[in-house]
Every structure is written in C-alpha cells, then in structure tokens.
Write an enzyme that holds these catalytic residues in place. Structure first.
Site, short mmCIF file in Angstrom:
data_model
loop_
_atom_site.label_atom_id
_atom_site.label_comp_id
_atom_site.label_asym_id
_atom_site.label_seq_id
_atom_site.Cartn_x
_atom_site.Cartn_y
_atom_site.Cartn_z
CD GLU A 168 86.16 68.96 86.34
OE1 GLU A 168 86.06 67.73 86.34
OE2 GLU A 168 86.72 69.58 87.26
CD GLU A 382 84.03 71.25 90.44
OE1 GLU A 382 84.85 70.33 90.67
OE2 GLU A 382 83.03 71.11 89.72
C1 BGP Z 1 85.21 67.41 89.53
C2 BGP Z 1 83.72 67.43 89.32
C3 BGP Z 1 82.93 67.51 90.58
C4 BGP Z 1 83.52 66.74 91.76
C5 BGP Z 1 85.02 66.92 91.87
C6 BGP Z 1 85.66 66.00 92.86
O1 BGP Z 1 85.79 66.73 88.47
O2 BGP Z 1 83.37 68.52 88.51
O3 BGP Z 1 81.61 67.16 90.28
O4 BGP Z 1 83.08 65.47 91.80
O5 BGP Z 1 85.66 66.73 90.63
O6 BGP Z 1 85.85 64.76 92.29
P1 BGP Z 1 85.68 63.40 93.05
O7 BGP Z 1 84.30 63.41 93.56
O8 BGP Z 1 85.91 62.36 92.00
O9 BGP Z 1 86.70 63.38 94.10
#
Ligand code: BGP
Length: 482
Positions: A168, A382
C-alpha cells in the site's frame, strides 16, 4: 443464475500479517530500530500510546501460530520481513541472526504445508536510513533497498515463490508525508509526491533484480485499491469519478503496470507546483519493470460528486474515521482534490463499527477494472473486517459479523472468477489479532483471538474464533460451502 465456476484446485486460501503488527522483540538478535519503533513512541500519535514492542509476540510464538495455520488447513500465509532485522542500520552489515528468523519461519510454514508469501516492505523503514538520508525522500534509499532485497532474494528465493514489493504505497506515502499520521511525520503534499516517485523507482529496481535472481518466482506490489463511484448520473459527477479513480488508483497502478503516470493528474499536480520530477532515466526504469501479478488489498472505495473549491461541512464527517478517505480540507489552500472531485457519503452502503463502508460488489468491480486494464493475474493480499470482538467465558468468539463479511467478499471474488478474471489466491487480513497501526489492539481482524489489550499484554494466549472454524470448512471444501 447459479455460477458454474469452481475455485481452482491450487487456489491459495490464505491469511496475512505484517512484521511490526505481530512480531514484538524490537531489539532481539541484533534488530535495529525502524521508523515505526520511533514514531509510535511520540506522544499522542497512536491510540493509548500503543506500539509494537510486544505486539502479539509472534517472534517467540511463531511455531504455535504456524501449527494453528496447519490445523486450519491454510494454504498460504503472507507476512512481511522487517528490513532492520536483516540490515540493522539499513545499508551496512548483514545480521545473520535476524535473517535466520525468517529462514526458520519459511521452513516451518513449508513443513506444515503453508505457502509463504513474503512482503519486502510493510512500512517499517530502518530508522538509520531516515536519519542518514531522509528516508524515501532520498534516492540513496533505492540502493539500500536493492541491497536488502538482494540479501533476502538470495537466501529465500529458492523456497519462496510469491513476493510482494511494497504494501500500500498509496497509504504509507499519504499518511507519512501528507497527513503526518504515520512516520516520518511530515505534512507536505509536495514532499509526498517526491517521496512516492522514489518509492516507484525502488519498486521497479526490486522487480528487475528479482527477475534476474529468482527466475521461477512471482513478484508484484500490493495496492490499496478502491473503486470510486459517481454520486449521481450527472455527467459532472461522472467526470469527477473518472478524476478520482485516476487520482486514487491509476496514479499508482499505471506506473506499476505501464511505467507511466496518468496525464490529467500529472497536469493537475504541475499546475499546483507539487508534481514529482521525472527524468528520462526514471521513465526508462519504470517502463522496464513488469510485475507478475497485482496484489490487491481491498477494504472499500469511495463516492464523489463534482469538485467544489469550497469545502462543505460534510467533508468533515469523513476525517479521522478513515485515513483512506481524508479529504483535502486538512490543508489550507488549493489541493488536487478540490480541483478534481468532492467526496461524499454513499447512502447505499452499510459501515463497519469503525466507519468503513462495506462493499463486496465494489470488490468484484475492482477485479474487473484491474484485470481488463492491465491483463495481470490478481492476488488478493488483504481483505477483512476490523471489529470489537468479545471473548466469552468459554474462550470462544462468536464473530458471525466477520463470517458474513468474508463470505460476501469471497462470493464477489467467485463472481470475478466467473467473469473470467484470473485470481491466484485470497489472503484475509489477518491470521491472528494484531496491532492496528492507529487503532491499537481493540480493532481486531484475526481468525485467532489473542488475549491482550491496549494497556495490558496479558497472557497472549491464542483462541480460534468461530470464523477460524468457518474458514477451515471453506478451505476443505475448495469454496463449495460458501
Ligand atoms: C492496511 C494495512 C494493514 C492493516 C489494514 C487494516 O492498510 O496494509 O497493515 O493495518 O490496513 O487497517 P487498520 O489496522 O487501520 O484497520
């Protein structure tokens, strides 16, 4: 109509994590500090001052976690390597003990029938590179990244087939350089675009190096993609949505897949005096690198109407809830958004308890758009639901809301397979509960509950949730139980 397509036999049913969010052990076996080790200690930057010092102690409990993966029947596990375990000062001596941790993890995964998927960079730049060169604002970091990549490609390339370059890039450059809510804590949009261009060059360099050193492997970036819808059929709103998709998505995806920046966005940034400098050598490098797949991180997209130079109050509702949607009104003066589109709420979509829109159809749209544009296989690296979970007295977690979310999204993925899109696999975020960068330990995503909270690391005991057993059945049936 019933869909006829089956999930491919070799579909990678997976789950994901990232080093800083799970490992803990920030100084173990010679690890150097990363920019996240430093940033999370700045007062007020993270929720309740939470940090990854202990996280969920995966560094010491990885074997137990891998056994839980095997019991679940997981086919793939995506994790990231902490660069500062491998080269503690970023570009100097190699730390064999740090490297050994990942060698052991990969061996353990393979011994348990789980395919490793390695992310090279999930946001934890060695602090030394920030201090010495100014981090991603310096082209010197490209060579440092290439050095680190070479070390891990040479050591792990024979055992790891799937690699992700950057996680990301759109998120870490914006939050790190524009909004000062991630390290290196900068609030300057021009510096963001300059750093982002350097990351693009590092991405291309790593891909080219990989293809030389690991000819049988596959590599690609993981991008945080979200389709942007027009609020109405007013052609002004439709044009705004075209702008927003080029601004939010193509600005990165076109560079990864074609080596070019979208012209309209480049012109807009130039008008504002914030465009990156692109030399002809840069141009050649970007065009020379070809990812083997696109890693898709999908949570949600957005909705826009025609741009306005004023900032109406409803833009405000979006700030602080979701960093992805932070609109331009945190800055004074003209921002690209103000010229291109204006973000609004989508009345058709429900939201999670953390204010993120739930949009499985947008997932199917994403597959279709990405594949038809770039003709590359897609690997979902993800997707998942962050929620407050309750551990019962019997140590169970009844996360039917997560099951529903995952099921809807997997059915949308199947819809994309039916449409003819090649999808390699699906890594749910996340395997165990872990640290949410800005939301601490109460925003949980895992299939496995970890006994800890923001203020107390407690026992760190692992408890499979209902979603764990649900996913186990989905995997065992090759998706037929969905
Ligand atoms: C994405 C990231 C992850 C994870 C996920 C959930 O942007 O790649 O590392 O954190 O989001 O986000 P959050 O933890 O802010 O809910």
């Amino acid at each position: 109509m019933e869909s006829s397509t089956k999930f491919p036999k070799d579909f990678l049913w997976g789950a994901a994590s990232a080093a800083y969010q799970i490992e803990g052990a920030p100084t173990a076996d010679g690890k150097g500090p990363s920019i996240w080790d430093t940033f999370a200690k700045i007062l007020g930057k993270t929720k309740n001052g939470t940090n990854g010092d202990i996280a969920v102690d995966h560094y010491h409990r990885y074997h137990e976690d891998v056994e839980l993966m095997q019991k679940m029947g997981l086919k793939a596990y995506r994790f990231s390597i902490a660069w500062s375990r491998i080269i503690p000062d970023g570009d100097g001596a190699i730390n064999q003990a740090g490297l050994q941790f990942y060698v052991d993890l990969v061996a353990d995964l393979k011994a348990h029938g789980v395919e490793p998927v390695v992310t090279l960079y999930h946001w934890d730049l060695p602090q030394a590179l920030q201090d010495k060169y100014g981090g991603w604002e310096s082209r010197q970091v490209i060579a440092a990244f290439a050095k680190y990549c070479r070390v891990v490609f040479e050591r792990l390339g024979a055992d790891v087939k799937y690699w992700v370059t950057f996680n990301e890039q759109n998120v870490f450059t914006a939050l790190g350089y524009r909004w000062a809510s991630h390290p290196p804590n900068v609030k300057d949009i021009k510096r963001m675009y300059a750093a982002n261009h350097i990351v693009n060059l590092a991405n291309a360099t790593a891909i080219n190096l990989f293809h030389k050193l690991v000819p049988n492997g596959l590599i690609g970036p993981s991008f945080g993609y979200g389709e942007v819808y027009p609020a109405t059929s007013d052609p002004n709103d439709v044009l705004a949505a075209v702008n927003a998709n080029q601004f939010n998505n193509d600005w990165w995806m076109d560079v990864y897949c074609r080596g070019t920046y979208p012209v309209k966005i480049m012109k807009t940034l130039q008008t504002l005096g914030i465009a990156p400098e692109v030399t002809s050598a840069d141009d050649q490098l970007l065009k020379s690198a070809h990812p083997d797949f696109i890693g898709l991180n999908y949570y949600h997209g957005g909705t826009v109407e025609a741009p306005t130079m004023t900032t109406p109050a409803h833009t405000k509702q979006l700030t602080n809830i979701d960093p992805y949607l932070m609109a331009g009104d945190a800055e004074n003066g003209i921002t690209p958004e103000k010229l291109l589109f204006h973000s609004v709420e989508n009345p058709h979509l429900e939201k999670t308890s953390f204010g993120w829109e739930i949009d499985p159809i947008g997932f199917q749209v994403a597959f279709r758009q990405i594949y038809e544009k770039y003709q590359l296989p897609i690997f979902v690296t993800e997707n998942g639901l962050g929620a407050f979970d309750q551990l019962t007295e019997k140590h169970q977690v009844h996360d039917d809301y997560r099951i529903k979310y995952l099921q809807q999204h997997l059915l949308a993925l199947k819809g994309a397979l039916d449409d003819g899109v090649p999808v390699i696999g699906y890594c749910a975020w996340s395997f165990t509960d872990l640290l949410s960068w800005l939301n601490g330990y109460d925003k949980r995503y895992g299939f496995v509950y970890v006994d800890r909270n923001d203020t107390d690391a407690k026992s760190l005991t692992r408890y499979p949730k209902d979603s764990y057993y649900w996913y186990q059945k989905v995997i065992a049936s090759d998706g037929k139980t969905l």
